[in-house]
Design a protein around this motif. Sequence first.
Motif, PDB file in Angstrom:
ATOM      1  N   PHE A 189       0.778  -1.070   0.112  1.00  0.00           N
ATOM      2  CA  PHE A 189       0.182   0.061  -0.026  1.00  0.00           C
ATOM      3  C   PHE A 189       0.853   1.268   0.068  1.00  0.00           C
ATOM      4  O   PHE A 189       0.393   2.318  -0.452  1.00  0.00           O
ATOM      5  CB  PHE A 189      -0.895  -0.204   1.297  1.00  0.00           C
ATOM      6  CG  PHE A 189      -2.168  -0.870   0.993  1.00  0.00           C
ATOM      7  CD1 PHE A 189      -2.964  -0.569  -0.073  1.00  0.00           C
ATOM      8  CD2 PHE A 189      -2.442  -1.783   1.829  1.00  0.00           C
ATOM      9  CE1 PHE A 189      -4.130  -1.530  -0.144  1.00  0.00           C
ATOM     10  CE2 PHE A 189      -3.487  -2.763   1.518  1.00  0.00           C
ATOM     11  CZ  PHE A 189      -4.351  -2.458   0.886  1.00  0.00           C
ATOM     12  N   ALA A 190       2.160   1.229   0.899  1.00  0.00           N
ATOM     13  CA  ALA A 190       3.011   2.456   0.773  1.00  0.00           C
ATOM     14  C   ALA A 190       3.234   2.601  -0.695  1.00  0.00           C
ATOM     15  O   ALA A 190       3.517   3.776  -1.137  1.00  0.00           O
ATOM     16  CB  ALA A 190       4.175   2.048   1.576  1.00  0.00           C
ATOM     17  N   LEU A 191       3.469   1.668  -1.543  1.00  0.00           N
ATOM     18  CA  LEU A 191       3.680   2.093  -3.016  1.00  0.00           C
ATOM     19  C   LEU A 191       2.692   2.475  -3.638  1.00  0.00           C
ATOM     20  O   LEU A 191       2.733   3.313  -4.462  1.00  0.00           O
ATOM     21  CB  LEU A 191       4.500   0.717  -3.611  1.00  0.00           C
ATOM     22  CG  LEU A 191       5.163   0.598  -4.867  1.00  0.00           C
ATOM     23  CD1 LEU A 191       5.884  -0.684  -5.223  1.00  0.00           C
ATOM     24  CD2 LEU A 191       4.049   0.854  -6.338  1.00  0.00           C
ATOM     25  N   LEU A 192       1.391   1.995  -3.747  1.00  0.00           N
ATOM     26  CA  LEU A 192       0.232   2.143  -4.159  1.00  0.00           C
ATOM     27  C   LEU A 192       0.039   3.742  -3.964  1.00  0.00           C
ATOM     28  O   LEU A 192      -0.623   4.438  -4.950  1.00  0.00           O
ATOM     29  CB  LEU A 192      -0.948   1.194  -4.016  1.00  0.00           C
ATOM     30  CG  LEU A 192      -0.711  -0.412  -4.529  1.00  0.00           C
ATOM     31  CD1 LEU A 192      -1.763  -1.057  -4.097  1.00  0.00           C
ATOM     32  CD2 LEU A 192      -0.621  -0.239  -6.162  1.00  0.00           C
ATOM     33  N   ASP A 193       0.087   4.146  -2.856  1.00  0.00           N
ATOM     34  CA  ASP A 193      -0.268   5.525  -2.294  1.00  0.00           C
ATOM     35  C   ASP A 193       0.457   6.370  -3.064  1.00  0.00           C
ATOM     36  O   ASP A 193      -0.063   7.743  -3.206  1.00  0.00           O
ATOM     37  CB  ASP A 193      -0.282   5.582  -0.901  1.00  0.00           C
ATOM     38  CG  ASP A 193      -1.278   4.849  -0.171  1.00  0.00           C
ATOM     39  OD1 ASP A 193      -2.038   4.406  -0.576  1.00  0.00           O
ATOM     40  OD2 ASP A 193      -0.774   4.486   1.227  1.00  0.00           O
ATOM     41  N   GLN A 194       1.251   6.013  -3.763  1.00  0.00           N
ATOM     42  CA  GLN A 194       2.038   7.229  -4.707  1.00  0.00           C
ATOM     43  C   GLN A 194       1.391   7.322  -5.918  1.00  0.00           C
ATOM     44  O   GLN A 194       1.929   8.426  -6.531  1.00  0.00           O
ATOM     45  CB  GLN A 194       3.560   6.778  -4.788  1.00  0.00           C
ATOM     46  CG  GLN A 194       4.408   6.340  -3.423  1.00  0.00           C
ATOM     47  CD  GLN A 194       5.750   5.956  -3.701  1.00  0.00           C
ATOM     48  OE1 GLN A 194       6.568   6.356  -4.576  1.00  0.00           O
ATOM     49  NE2 GLN A 194       5.965   4.895  -3.114  1.00  0.00           N
ATOM     50  N   TYR A 195       0.673   6.498  -6.328  1.00  0.00           N
ATOM     51  CA  TYR A 195       0.139   6.698  -7.757  1.00  0.00           C
ATOM     52  C   TYR A 195      -1.315   6.597  -7.704  1.00  0.00           C
ATOM     53  O   TYR A 195      -2.126   5.739  -7.444  1.00  0.00           O
ATOM     54  CB  TYR A 195       0.628   5.181  -8.642  1.00  0.00           C
ATOM     55  CG  TYR A 195       2.026   5.361  -8.455  1.00  0.00           C
ATOM     56  CD1 TYR A 195       2.492   5.954  -9.763  1.00  0.00           C
ATOM     57  CD2 TYR A 195       2.666   4.340  -7.668  1.00  0.00           C
ATOM     58  CE1 TYR A 195       4.167   5.837  -9.920  1.00  0.00           C
ATOM     59  CE2 TYR A 195       4.076   4.370  -7.932  1.00  0.00           C
ATOM     60  CZ  TYR A 195       4.850   5.106  -8.974  1.00  0.00           C
ATOM     61  OH  TYR A 195       6.277   4.965  -9.052  1.00  0.00           O
ATOM     62  N   PRO A 196      -1.925   8.003  -8.132  1.00  0.00           N
ATOM     63  CA  PRO A 196      -3.402   8.121  -7.857  1.00  0.00           C
ATOM     64  C   PRO A 196      -4.176   7.534  -8.907  1.00  0.00           C
ATOM     65  O   PRO A 196      -5.403   7.354  -8.869  1.00  0.00           O
ATOM     66  CB  PRO A 196      -3.282   9.652  -8.093  1.00  0.00           C
ATOM     67  CG  PRO A 196      -2.105  10.164  -8.658  1.00  0.00           C
ATOM     68  CD  PRO A 196      -0.973   9.117  -8.245  1.00  0.00           C
ATOM     69  N   GLN A 197      -3.555   7.016 -10.038  1.00  0.00           N
ATOM     70  CA  GLN A 197      -4.178   6.335 -11.114  1.00  0.00           C
ATOM     71  C   GLN A 197      -4.640   4.789 -10.662  1.00  0.00           C
ATOM     72  O   GLN A 197      -5.477   4.321 -11.571  1.00  0.00           O
ATOM     73  CB  GLN A 197      -3.464   6.176 -12.518  1.00  0.00           C
ATOM     74  CG  GLN A 197      -2.427   5.265 -12.491  1.00  0.00           C
ATOM     75  CD  GLN A 197      -0.883   5.775 -12.173  1.00  0.00           C
ATOM     76  OE1 GLN A 197      -0.738   6.901 -11.077  1.00  0.00           O
ATOM     77  NE2 GLN A 197       0.051   5.161 -12.491  1.00  0.00           N
ATOM     78  N   VAL A 198      -4.354   4.284  -9.565  1.00  0.00           N
ATOM     79  CA  VAL A 198      -4.637   3.105  -9.060  1.00  0.00           C
ATOM     80  C   VAL A 198      -6.285   3.269  -8.573  1.00  0.00           C
ATOM     81  O   VAL A 198      -6.460   4.006  -7.808  1.00  0.00           O
ATOM     82  CB  VAL A 198      -3.748   2.432  -8.112  1.00  0.00           C
ATOM     83  CG1 VAL A 198      -4.350   1.291  -7.506  1.00  0.00           C
ATOM     84  CG2 VAL A 198      -2.378   2.290  -8.614  1.00  0.00           C
ATOM     85  N   GLN A 199      -6.999   2.555  -9.318  1.00  0.00           N
ATOM     86  CA  GLN A 199      -8.463   2.759  -8.851  1.00  0.00           C
ATOM     87  C   GLN A 199      -9.169   1.273  -8.345  1.00  0.00           C
ATOM     88  O   GLN A 199     -10.262   1.456  -7.570  1.00  0.00           O
ATOM     89  CB  GLN A 199      -9.407   2.784 -10.305  1.00  0.00           C
ATOM     90  CG  GLN A 199      -8.752   3.933 -11.116  1.00  0.00           C
ATOM     91  CD  GLN A 199      -9.136   5.234 -10.404  1.00  0.00           C
ATOM     92  OE1 GLN A 199     -10.029   5.452  -9.731  1.00  0.00           O
ATOM     93  NE2 GLN A 199      -8.376   6.348 -11.073  1.00  0.00           N
TER      94      GLN A 199
END
Length: 270
Positions: free
Chosen positions: A189-199
């Motif tokens: 989640f720390a990685l994903l939180d950097q990318y707002p395109q993840v839906q």
Amino acid sequence: MVAPRDREVTDNPSEFVRVVQLTDSHLLADPGALLWNNLNTRSSMVAVFEHIQQQRHPGDLVVISGDIAEKAEPEAYQWLLEYCQDLGLPVYCLPGNHDDPMLMGEILNYANVSTKPLITLKNWQLILLNSIVPRQPNGHLDRGQLDFLNRSLASRPDLNTLVFLHHPPVAIGSSWMDAMGLDNAVDFFALLDQYPQVQGIVWGHIHQEFHTERRGVQLLGSPSTCVQFVPGSEHFQLAQLGPGYRQLVLSPNGQIETQAYYVDVEHFIG
């Protein structure tokens, strides 16, 4: 927002990406062999495929999110490969804790079937991750998988993104199953939180429907194409539901509409 899949879509249908997620089929080498509760897992998967083909919009592609085979037997993968040849849809496979990724790579890469981990369609990117730990039921994303995820997201910030893996990255409220989730979800989640395109994030493993939201990202667990587990149970317990699957409609603006479907019990008990 997650909404029922069967409402009328008023926008141009050609702009949407329709994904069918299958998971946890637990196929066996012997076509007559039975698993839990006298279940023929090949028959249950055939029933699911037939149900999908009866839908008005069957889908643009299929993602099978792990535990394809119960014992990682080559005959099970070969059967799936051959059956999928008549679907008319691309099928993408990722491994679960019951699978052998190397064997999957050898067999499930022919014609419309693939273990390719990155799919781009219209304005969406689908990322398929390998979360298995050899000979263990729990999940883990190693450094290679996290680096792949990071590169894929960094290279296409313009694309809405849906991430698939086998193991749940959040607790689902079932103690025996929560002990077998993704053990480094904090890093994930720390990685994903950097990318707002993840839906959205979608997984299998839990043999049941699950939905929550985290920071605007849809988190979705899905039913199995064989048996379902009782939600909220402390121990292994089978639910009185038939085989299931999930459909997702991905809109150009990043919205995800989804619904799980189930097949009648009498269609699959051996």
